[in-house]
Write a protein that holds these residues in place. Structure first.
Motif: not given
Length: 240
Positions: A74, A188, A191-192, A195
């Motif tokens: 992140t 990415r 990871d996004t 979250g």
């Protein structure tokens, strides 16, 4: 940059389809969302992709990846965004935020293992997230109709243009090897989505109409961000 091609095609295709379907809306349509039938269809598609692929992968990622590693991932992508935020702050004539974001990028890249460690936050250097859609709004470009993009989700006509510019400025697109570049894109996205796992559960449990809740939250948040920029800047336009 290489990353802009897909974003440009998706954004323009969605905008074109939305314009073509705009005449199908009724007299009771939300004035900020005249393309609601089209947008709801795209959201159903995005939700199906999320349920089948993104959410399970993100959940597995959280389950099997140690927290310090996830934090490093992140931090790494956040560090890349700091540089583009610095550019947008400069375009908005906000020298303090531009300098802070540029300083963050320099400190974390140099002393934070290419951004894996967020040394800048520990030093008290604030982060201000700014994208090109906000920059357009800052200088008085109207939001235009709400628009749900395939894969990308909530947007507007202004923010779709901003997305294309943001994609061209994406440092990941400068990675030469296709395999490495695609791996970074995939990481990415995961990871996004990871979250957002908690927020997604809250949304599903609280919203009677997930579509309307998401639309209103997105549009109000974007306008609030732009109003805040105008208050801190020289105040041209209102973004709507």
């Amino acid at each position: 940059m290489k990353s802009s091609t897909l974003s440009l095609k998706v954004a323009l295709a969605a905008a074109t389809l939305a314009l073509a379907s705009g005449c199908a809306t009724g007299p009771d349509a939300n004035p900020r969302d005249p393309l609601e039938p089209f947008n709801r269809g795209v959201q159903r598609f995005n939700d199906a992709v999320d349920e089948a692929v993104l959410k399970p992968v993100a959940t597995t990622y959280v389950d099997v990846t140690p927290s310090p590693v996830r934090t490093g991932v992140t931090n790494f992508f956040g560090n890349l965004r700091d540089l583009w935020s610095s550019v947008n702050a400069a375009l908005q004539m906000r020298p303090r935020e531009s300098a802070e974001n540029l300083m963050r990028f320099g400190v974390n890249t140099t002393f934070g293992l290419a951004g894996l460690l967020d040394i800048a936050t520990e030093m008290g250097i604030p982060r201000t997230r700014i994208d090109f859609g906000q920059t357009l709004g800052r200088w008085g470009v109207a939001s235009g109709p709400y628009l749900v993009l395939p894969f990308f989700g909530p947007s507007s006509f202004r923010d779709t243009v901003g997305l294309v510019v943001d994609s061209n400025a994406d440092l990941v697109g400068d990675v030469d090897r296709v395999a490495n570049r695609n791996s970074l894109y995939t990481l990415r996205v995961i990871d996004t989505r990871a979250g957002l796992l908690g927020a997604g559960n809250v949304l599903e449990g609280a919203a009677l109409d997930k579509y309307s809740f998401t639309r209103d939250f997105y549009l109000n948040r974007r306008q609030s961000q732009i109003d805040d920029m105008i208050d801190k800047g020289i105040g041209l336009g209102n973004g709507e």
